[in-house]
Scaffold this active site. Sequence first.
Site, mmCIF file in Angstrom:
data_model
loop_
_atom_site.group_PDB
_atom_site.id
_atom_site.type_symbol
_atom_site.label_atom_id
_atom_site.label_comp_id
_atom_site.label_asym_id
_atom_site.label_seq_id
_atom_site.Cartn_x
_atom_site.Cartn_y
_atom_site.Cartn_z
ATOM 1 N N CYS A 235 -4.194 0.644 -2.414
ATOM 2 C CA CYS A 235 -4.142 -0.548 -1.567
ATOM 3 C C CYS A 235 -3.175 -1.572 -2.140
ATOM 4 O O CYS A 235 -2.914 -1.606 -3.342
ATOM 5 C CB CYS A 235 -5.527 -1.167 -1.445
ATOM 6 S SG CYS A 235 -6.750 -0.098 -0.681
ATOM 7 N N ASN B 46 0.826 -1.199 0.000
ATOM 8 C CA ASN B 46 0.000 0.000 0.000
ATOM 9 C C ASN B 46 0.865 1.256 0.000
ATOM 10 O O ASN B 46 1.967 1.284 0.535
ATOM 11 C CB ASN B 46 -0.985 0.005 1.177
ATOM 12 C CG ASN B 46 -0.334 0.071 2.535
ATOM 13 O OD1 ASN B 46 0.686 -0.557 2.786
ATOM 14 N ND2 ASN B 46 -0.936 0.828 3.439
ATOM 15 N N CYS C 72 -10.947 -2.730 -4.037
ATOM 16 C CA CYS C 72 -10.043 -3.839 -4.379
ATOM 17 C C CYS C 72 -10.827 -5.069 -4.809
ATOM 18 O O CYS C 72 -10.446 -5.758 -5.754
ATOM 19 C CB CYS C 72 -9.137 -4.173 -3.195
ATOM 20 S SG CYS C 72 -7.870 -2.925 -2.925
ATOM 21 N N CYS D 29 -10.834 -4.054 0.609
ATOM 22 C CA CYS D 29 -11.865 -3.023 0.554
ATOM 23 C C CYS D 29 -12.748 -3.257 -0.680
ATOM 24 O O CYS D 29 -12.423 -4.066 -1.554
ATOM 25 C CB CYS D 29 -11.241 -1.632 0.529
ATOM 26 S SG CYS D 29 -10.440 -1.195 -1.044
ATOM 27 N N GLU E 275 -0.066 5.000 1.020
ATOM 28 C CA GLU E 275 -1.107 5.855 1.570
ATOM 29 C C GLU E 275 -0.937 7.300 1.113
ATOM 30 O O GLU E 275 0.131 7.708 0.657
ATOM 31 C CB GLU E 275 -1.084 5.794 3.096
ATOM 32 C CG GLU E 275 -1.461 4.429 3.628
ATOM 33 C CD GLU E 275 -1.457 4.347 5.133
ATOM 34 O OE1 GLU E 275 -1.946 3.345 5.648
ATOM 35 O OE2 GLU E 275 -0.965 5.282 5.804
ATOM 36 N N GLU F 28 -3.575 -4.756 -2.610
ATOM 37 C CA GLU F 28 -4.185 -5.676 -3.562
ATOM 38 C C GLU F 28 -4.190 -5.099 -4.971
ATOM 39 O O GLU F 28 -3.860 -5.777 -5.948
ATOM 40 C CB GLU F 28 -5.630 -6.013 -3.157
ATOM 41 C CG GLU F 28 -5.741 -6.663 -1.804
ATOM 42 C CD GLU F 28 -5.974 -5.667 -0.665
ATOM 43 O OE1 GLU F 28 -5.216 -4.679 -0.535
ATOM 44 O OE2 GLU F 28 -6.912 -5.896 0.115
#
Length: 162
Positions: free
Chosen positions: A84, A73, A122, A119, A75, A86
């Site tokens: 993210c 990730n 994702c 999430c 941020e 993923e």
Amino acid sequence: MPRHVQRERECDSLMVHGSADQNTSHSNGPLDAALESLLGLARQAALHSYAPYWAQSGAALRLTNGETVTGTNVENVSYGLTICAERAALVQAVSEFGPQIRVEAVAIANLNEAASPPCGACRQVLAEFILPEAPVVFPAAGGMRVMPFSALMPLAFEMKLK
């Protein structure tokens, strides 16, 4: 019994217990070696995160061509711009192997041991590339959890091109 209820019960039976420092296991014995290895790669990827706001996380994807890719990730103070792990891994897979790739397993890890299933964004992005029954292992409230992707995202958006 409706299929989604059956899947939820099957997934509940796949609850995995353990921490990042223990062998991950579930009620039927240890997590299979392939998923355990994938989880280790996700943990390694998490070490490279840029995560000043929440948690360092990593993802590892096993592709149907036998390759494995990882992502971490990145941020951003404007939370919606965060990438993210993923999605980072999936972008890496498409960049390396092209849009025809398919994902056969996913492992997600973070370094703060907080629950962190994929999430919604994702899940939707993965839906375009993942096999429906691909196992997804991720940190949950009671430890690590394994679920088939179709149980995580039962009603993904679909677009049928003419």
